[in-house]
Structures are given as structure tokens and as C-alpha cells.
Design a protein around this motif. Structure first.
Motif, short mmCIF file in Angstrom:
data_model
loop_
_atom_site.label_atom_id
_atom_site.label_comp_id
_atom_site.label_asym_id
_atom_site.label_seq_id
_atom_site.Cartn_x
_atom_site.Cartn_y
_atom_site.Cartn_z
N GLY A 290 0.80 -1.46 -0.14
CA GLY A 290 0.23 -0.10 -0.16
C GLY A 290 0.86 1.35 -0.16
O GLY A 290 2.14 1.08 0.00
N LEU A 291 0.21 2.41 -0.05
CA LEU A 291 0.82 3.69 -0.15
C LEU A 291 1.66 4.02 1.04
O LEU A 291 2.72 4.78 1.11
CB LEU A 291 -0.18 4.82 -0.46
CG LEU A 291 -0.89 4.51 -2.05
CD1 LEU A 291 -1.71 5.66 -2.08
CD2 LEU A 291 0.46 4.80 -2.79
N ASN A 292 1.20 3.78 2.36
CA ASN A 292 1.61 3.96 3.44
C ASN A 292 3.51 3.25 3.52
O ASN A 292 4.27 3.80 3.87
CB ASN A 292 1.21 3.37 4.84
CG ASN A 292 -0.09 4.10 5.00
OD1 ASN A 292 -0.04 5.27 4.70
ND2 ASN A 292 -1.05 3.39 5.75
N GLU A 293 3.37 2.22 2.68
CA GLU A 293 4.98 1.53 2.73
C GLU A 293 5.76 2.36 1.71
O GLU A 293 6.91 2.36 1.53
CB GLU A 293 4.82 0.18 2.23
CG GLU A 293 4.31 -0.59 3.43
CD GLU A 293 2.57 -0.57 3.52
OE1 GLU A 293 2.07 -0.57 2.19
OE2 GLU A 293 2.02 -1.07 4.42
N THR A 294 5.10 3.01 0.68
CA THR A 294 6.02 3.59 -0.35
C THR A 294 6.04 5.28 -0.12
O THR A 294 7.19 5.63 -0.68
CB THR A 294 5.32 3.25 -1.73
OG1 THR A 294 4.15 3.77 -1.80
CG2 THR A 294 5.38 1.80 -2.03
N ILE A 295 5.02 5.85 0.30
CA ILE A 295 5.15 7.34 0.47
C ILE A 295 5.75 7.57 1.58
O ILE A 295 5.46 7.05 2.67
CB ILE A 295 3.91 7.79 0.25
CG1 ILE A 295 3.33 7.77 -0.95
CG2 ILE A 295 3.77 9.34 0.87
CD1 ILE A 295 1.96 8.26 -1.22
N VAL A 296 6.81 8.57 1.93
CA VAL A 296 7.17 9.13 2.90
C VAL A 296 6.34 10.51 3.12
O VAL A 296 6.92 11.37 2.40
CB VAL A 296 8.86 9.41 2.99
CG1 VAL A 296 9.59 9.98 4.05
CG2 VAL A 296 9.53 7.84 2.73
N ASN A 297 5.76 10.48 4.32
CA ASN A 297 4.87 11.69 4.22
C ASN A 297 5.81 12.81 4.33
O ASN A 297 6.75 12.85 5.09
CB ASN A 297 4.07 11.57 5.62
CG ASN A 297 2.82 12.57 5.62
OD1 ASN A 297 2.18 12.86 4.59
ND2 ASN A 297 2.81 13.32 6.83
N ASP A 298 5.22 13.90 3.72
CA ASP A 298 6.04 15.26 3.63
C ASP A 298 7.34 15.09 3.00
O ASP A 298 8.25 16.15 3.13
CB ASP A 298 5.89 16.16 4.89
CG ASP A 298 5.80 17.59 4.73
OD1 ASP A 298 5.10 18.09 3.78
OD2 ASP A 298 6.24 18.20 5.65
N SER A 299 7.62 14.08 2.35
CA SER A 299 8.96 14.10 1.72
C SER A 299 8.87 13.59 0.20
O SER A 299 9.38 14.24 -0.55
CB SER A 299 10.13 13.25 2.28
OG SER A 299 11.13 12.81 1.57
N THR A 300 8.05 12.40 -0.06
CA THR A 300 7.85 11.91 -1.35
C THR A 300 6.44 12.15 -1.59
O THR A 300 5.90 11.56 -2.75
CB THR A 300 8.06 10.38 -1.39
OG1 THR A 300 7.32 9.79 -0.57
CG2 THR A 300 9.68 10.47 -1.04
N GLY A 301 5.47 12.75 -0.88
CA GLY A 301 4.17 12.86 -0.94
C GLY A 301 3.41 13.44 0.27
O GLY A 301 4.29 13.34 1.29
N LEU A 302 1.91 12.93 0.25
CA LEU A 302 1.41 13.26 1.51
C LEU A 302 0.50 12.25 2.00
O LEU A 302 -0.11 11.88 1.21
CB LEU A 302 0.68 14.60 1.34
CG LEU A 302 1.15 16.01 1.08
CD1 LEU A 302 0.41 17.20 0.74
CD2 LEU A 302 2.12 16.24 2.01
N LEU A 303 0.46 11.89 2.96
CA LEU A 303 -0.49 10.64 3.47
C LEU A 303 -1.84 11.48 4.08
O LEU A 303 -1.64 12.56 4.74
CB LEU A 303 0.17 9.74 4.34
CG LEU A 303 1.42 9.01 3.76
CD1 LEU A 303 1.95 8.30 5.21
CD2 LEU A 303 0.95 7.99 2.94
N PHE A 304 -2.75 10.72 4.00
CA PHE A 304 -4.26 11.02 4.69
C PHE A 304 -4.81 9.91 5.29
O PHE A 304 -4.54 8.62 4.82
CB PHE A 304 -4.89 11.95 3.65
CG PHE A 304 -5.52 11.24 2.69
CD1 PHE A 304 -6.69 10.77 2.81
CD2 PHE A 304 -4.77 10.83 1.57
CE1 PHE A 304 -7.38 9.75 1.50
CE2 PHE A 304 -5.33 10.16 0.44
CZ PHE A 304 -6.68 9.61 0.57
N THR A 305 -5.76 9.99 6.23
CA THR A 305 -6.55 9.10 6.93
C THR A 305 -7.41 8.45 5.66
O THR A 305 -8.14 9.48 5.39
CB THR A 305 -6.88 9.29 8.10
OG1 THR A 305 -6.03 10.13 9.24
CG2 THR A 305 -7.68 8.34 8.87
N PRO A 306 -7.39 7.16 5.65
CA PRO A 306 -8.29 6.80 4.82
C PRO A 306 -9.81 6.93 5.12
O PRO A 306 -10.07 6.97 6.42
CB PRO A 306 -8.12 5.09 4.44
CG PRO A 306 -6.60 5.11 5.26
CD PRO A 306 -6.44 6.01 6.02
#
Length: 72
Positions: free
Chosen positions: A1-17
Motif C-alpha cells: 500500500g501507499l503507506n509503505e511507499t510514500i514518506v509523508n511530507d518528503s515524497t508525498g502526502l498521506l491522509f487518513t483513509p
């Protein structure tokens, strides 16, 4: 999933599903900060080229299989 690939605020932005408000805020941030989009893009490209090579993925798969074999 994206949590494993994205580094929040470095390679993208994560948000709560399921949190459409948080997602909208993150999208608005990217619209308002085009330089940040460029930084994320560059960081993501570097992360993929360094950490997700075929050799790296094969090693991770072999390590995982070996650890499962040794558990039995």
C-alpha cells in the motif's frame, strides 16, 4: 500500500483513509505549493531508483522466504 511507499511530507502526502476533508486539504496544499510538488516528485524518483530496484526487491523476497522457512 501507499503507506509503505510514500514518506509523508518528503515524497508525498498521506491522509487518513476515508477522511475526505483531510484529503481535500492535502490536495489544496499541493495546488497552493507547486514548488513542494516538484520536491516531492524529485524525492520520490530518488527513493524509487535507490530503494526499489529489481535486485533490492529480489533480496527482500528471498530474505522473507528464508525467514519463513526458518520459523517452521
Amino acid at each position: 500500500g501507499l503507506n509503505e511507499t510514500i514518506v509523508n511530507d518528503s515524497t508525498g502526502l498521506l491522509f487518513t483513509p476515508g477522511d475526505h476533508i483531510e484529503l481535500a486539504e492535502k490536495i489544496a496544499r499541493l495546488i497552493e505549493e507547486p514548488d513542494k510538488r516538484d520536491v516531492f516528485s524529485s524525492n520520490a524518483k530518488t527513493r524509487v531508483s535507490e530503494g526499489f530496484t529489481l535486485e533490492h526487491q529480489k533480496k527482500n523476497l528471498i530474505d522473507t522466504i528464508q525467514s519463513l522457512i526458518h520459523k517452521t
